[in-house]
Design a protein around this motif. Structure first.
Motif, mmCIF file in Angstrom:
data_model
loop_
_atom_site.group_PDB
_atom_site.id
_atom_site.type_symbol
_atom_site.label_atom_id
_atom_site.label_comp_id
_atom_site.label_asym_id
_atom_site.label_seq_id
_atom_site.Cartn_x
_atom_site.Cartn_y
_atom_site.Cartn_z
ATOM 1 N N THR A 182 17.213 13.643 -6.473
ATOM 2 C CA THR A 182 15.822 13.316 -6.194
ATOM 3 C C THR A 182 15.002 14.598 -6.236
ATOM 4 O O THR A 182 15.474 15.670 -5.844
ATOM 5 N N VAL A 183 13.798 14.485 -6.763
ATOM 6 C CA VAL A 183 12.879 15.613 -6.868
ATOM 7 C C VAL A 183 11.673 15.295 -5.986
ATOM 8 O O VAL A 183 11.007 14.283 -6.181
ATOM 9 N N VAL A 184 11.429 16.172 -5.013
ATOM 10 C CA VAL A 184 10.378 15.942 -4.030
ATOM 11 C C VAL A 184 9.169 16.802 -4.392
ATOM 12 O O VAL A 184 9.285 18.026 -4.505
ATOM 13 N N GLU A 185 8.024 16.173 -4.568
ATOM 14 C CA GLU A 185 6.783 16.923 -4.777
ATOM 15 C C GLU A 185 6.273 17.421 -3.427
ATOM 16 O O GLU A 185 6.187 16.659 -2.460
ATOM 17 N N VAL A 186 5.951 18.716 -3.358
ATOM 18 C CA VAL A 186 5.540 19.336 -2.097
ATOM 19 C C VAL A 186 4.335 20.243 -2.332
ATOM 20 O O VAL A 186 4.111 20.724 -3.452
ATOM 21 N N PRO A 187 3.536 20.501 -1.289
ATOM 22 C CA PRO A 187 2.418 21.441 -1.436
ATOM 23 C C PRO A 187 2.928 22.852 -1.731
ATOM 24 O O PRO A 187 3.845 23.342 -1.072
ATOM 25 N N GLU A 188 2.335 23.495 -2.710
ATOM 26 C CA GLU A 188 2.810 24.804 -3.156
ATOM 27 C C GLU A 188 2.703 25.867 -2.059
ATOM 28 O O GLU A 188 3.498 26.810 -2.018
ATOM 29 N N GLY A 189 1.772 25.708 -1.138
ATOM 30 C CA GLY A 189 1.583 26.698 -0.089
ATOM 31 C C GLY A 189 2.432 26.481 1.141
ATOM 32 O O GLY A 189 2.319 27.242 2.109
ATOM 33 N N HIS A 190 3.289 25.475 1.141
ATOM 34 C CA HIS A 190 4.139 25.192 2.297
ATOM 35 C C HIS A 190 5.541 25.749 2.100
ATOM 36 O O HIS A 190 6.027 25.871 0.968
ATOM 37 N N GLU A 191 6.194 26.095 3.200
ATOM 38 C CA GLU A 191 7.613 26.444 3.179
ATOM 39 C C GLU A 191 8.405 25.247 3.680
ATOM 40 O O GLU A 191 7.875 24.395 4.403
ATOM 41 N N HIS A 192 9.703 25.177 3.284
ATOM 42 C CA HIS A 192 10.497 23.992 3.581
ATOM 43 C C HIS A 192 11.929 24.372 3.955
ATOM 44 O O HIS A 192 12.404 25.465 3.617
ATOM 45 N N ALA A 193 12.589 23.445 4.638
ATOM 46 C CA ALA A 193 14.000 23.620 4.970
ATOM 47 C C ALA A 193 14.679 22.259 4.969
ATOM 48 O O ALA A 193 14.070 21.248 5.348
ATOM 49 N N LEU A 194 15.932 22.247 4.555
ATOM 50 C CA LEU A 194 16.708 21.006 4.441
ATOM 51 C C LEU A 194 17.971 21.125 5.278
ATOM 52 O O LEU A 194 18.765 22.059 5.097
ATOM 53 N N LEU A 195 18.168 20.180 6.195
ATOM 54 C CA LEU A 195 19.362 20.108 7.031
ATOM 55 C C LEU A 195 20.309 19.074 6.448
ATOM 56 O O LEU A 195 19.915 17.927 6.189
ATOM 57 N N LEU A 196 21.578 19.468 6.272
ATOM 58 C CA LEU A 196 22.600 18.516 5.848
ATOM 59 C C LEU A 196 23.291 17.962 7.092
ATOM 60 O O LEU A 196 23.976 18.683 7.814
#
Length: 306
Positions: A182-196
Motif C-alpha cells: 500500500t502507498v500512503v499519500e502524506v503531507p510533504e512537510g510532516h514526519e512519520h513513524a510506523l509501528l509493527l
C-alpha cells in the motif's frame, strides 16, 4: 535503508516493578518527537491472569493529550472532567489534559487478554492551558490497496477524523493482507513513524521487527509499505512541533519550573484534607483507589527536548 531510522523498543513496567510490561519506543535517546507525538507504549498480547493487566490509579497530566487504541480487551477510563468510559478495540478515546487533568485506567473484569497502544502528543503553546476534555470516536474501516485502515486522527487515505488535536497530526491502524503493498499519500512537510505490531513489513524499503518503530523525516509525498505474510501496523505522523518541551513523569512543561510547579500542586492536592475535591487536577469520584504520588525529581534542572 539509511533514510529510515529504526527505534528499538525497551521494556518498561507500567505503574510499578511487578506491573504489566509495555514496549516503549517514544521517547527514546535517538528521538523525542514525531510531529507532536511524544510517547508510544505498545503492549500485549498480555495475559491478564498472569500480570494483573492494566491497573493505573488516578494520576495527573499537563499540556498533553492521551490516545488509547486497543486491538484486544477493554479498559475502564475515569477522569476528573466527570467522564467514565470503556475503551474498546477499534474505538478512539482521547483525553486532552490542557492546564491539568487526572485519570485512572483499569482493565475490565472480563478482560483476559490486553493488547494495544497508548500514545501521547504534546499540545502546542497556544493550547497548553486549554480546558481539559474527552473525545470518543469510532472510525469506519476504509479499504486500501492490500488491506484495511482505521484513521483515528488526522487525514489519511482520503478519510478525515473529526477529533480536534490543536496541532496537525495523524494516526491510523493498518491491517495488510499477505503479499500486499500500500502507498500512503502524506503531507510533504510532516514526519512519520510506523509501528509493527505483528507480522512482517518493509517500510520505505527498511525491514521492521515486531515492536520496532520506523521513522522518516519530512520531505516525502508518499510512504510505501509492503508485507509478504500480512501485518498489523500503527502509522503516526504530524507537522514538526517546532517547540522545545520538558517532559518528566506525566507532565509536560516548557521549562523546569513548569514541571516543578505541577508536581507541587499535584502532591498538595492528593495530600490535602479532602483529596477527592481537586483544584488543578480534580475533582475525582469518591471511593476510588488511592492516587499515585509523584516520584522525587532528579538532581539538577530538567533539560528541554525536541
Amino acid at each position: 535503508m539509511d533514510d529510515v531510522q529504526i527505534l528499538m523498543p525497551r521494556e518498561v513496567p507500567l505503574g510499578g516493578p511487578r506491573a504489566m510490561p509495555v514496549r516503549r519506543t517514544l521517547p527514546s535517546r535517538q528521538r523525542s518527537l514525531v510531529g507532536a507525538w511524544c510517547f508510544l507504549d505498545h503492549y500485549g498480547p498480555d495475559d491478564v491472569a498472569a500480570t494483573g493487566g492494566m491497573a493505573v490509579p488516578r494520576h495527573p497530566h499537563t499540556s498533553l493529550a492521551t490516545v488509547s487504541w486497543l486491538f484486544t480487551g477493554e479498559i475502564d477510563h475515569r477522569d476528573s472532567t466527570g467522564v467514565h468510559a470503556t475503551v474498546r478495540p477499534g474505538e478512539l478515546n482521547l483525553m486532552t489534559a490542557g492546564r491539568g487533568v487526572s485519570h485512572s485506567e483499569f482493565s475490565t473484569a472480563d478482560t483476559t487478554t490486553l493488547h494495544g497502544v497508548q500514545l501521547w502528543f504534546a499540545l502546542p503553546s497556544r493550547a497548553r492551558d486549554t480546558d481539559p476534555s474527552f473525545d470518543h470516536h469510532v472510525p469506519e474501516p476504509v479499504y486500501v490497496p492490500g488491506g484495511i485502515a482505521r484513521v483515528f486522527l488526522g487525514d489519511l487515505f482520503g478519510v478525515r477524523s473529526p477529533v480536534v488535536t490543536h496541532t496537525p497530526l495523524s494516526g491510523a491502524e493498518i491491517l495488510l493482507d499477505a503479499d500486499a503493498e500500500t502507498v500512503v499519500e502524506v503531507p510533504e512537510g510532516h514526519e512519520h513513524a510506523l509501528l509493527l505490531d505483528d507480522g512482517d513489513v518493509t517500510f520505505e524499503g527498511a525491514t521492521l521487527e515486531r515492536g520496532e518503530l520506523g521513522y522518516v523525516a519530512p520531505g516525502r509525498r508518499t510512504l510505501t509499505i509492503r508485507s509478504a505474510g500480512g501485518a498489523r501496523l500503527v502509522l503516526i505522523g504530524g507537522e514538526p512541533l517546532g517547540e522545545q518541551i520538558v517532559m518528566w513523569w506525566n507532565f509536560i512543561g516548557r521549562d523546569h519550573d513548569d514541571v516543578v510547579r505541577a508536581r507541587e500542586e499535584w502532591m498538595a492536592e492528593i495530600g490535602g484534607p479532602d483529596p477527592e475535591q481537586g483544584q488543578r487536577f480534580g475533582p475525582f469520584d469518591a471511593g476510588q483507589p488511592a492516587a499515585l504520588p509523584a516520584p522525587a525529581l532528579p538532581g539538577g534542572r530538567l533539560r528541554p527536548r525536541g
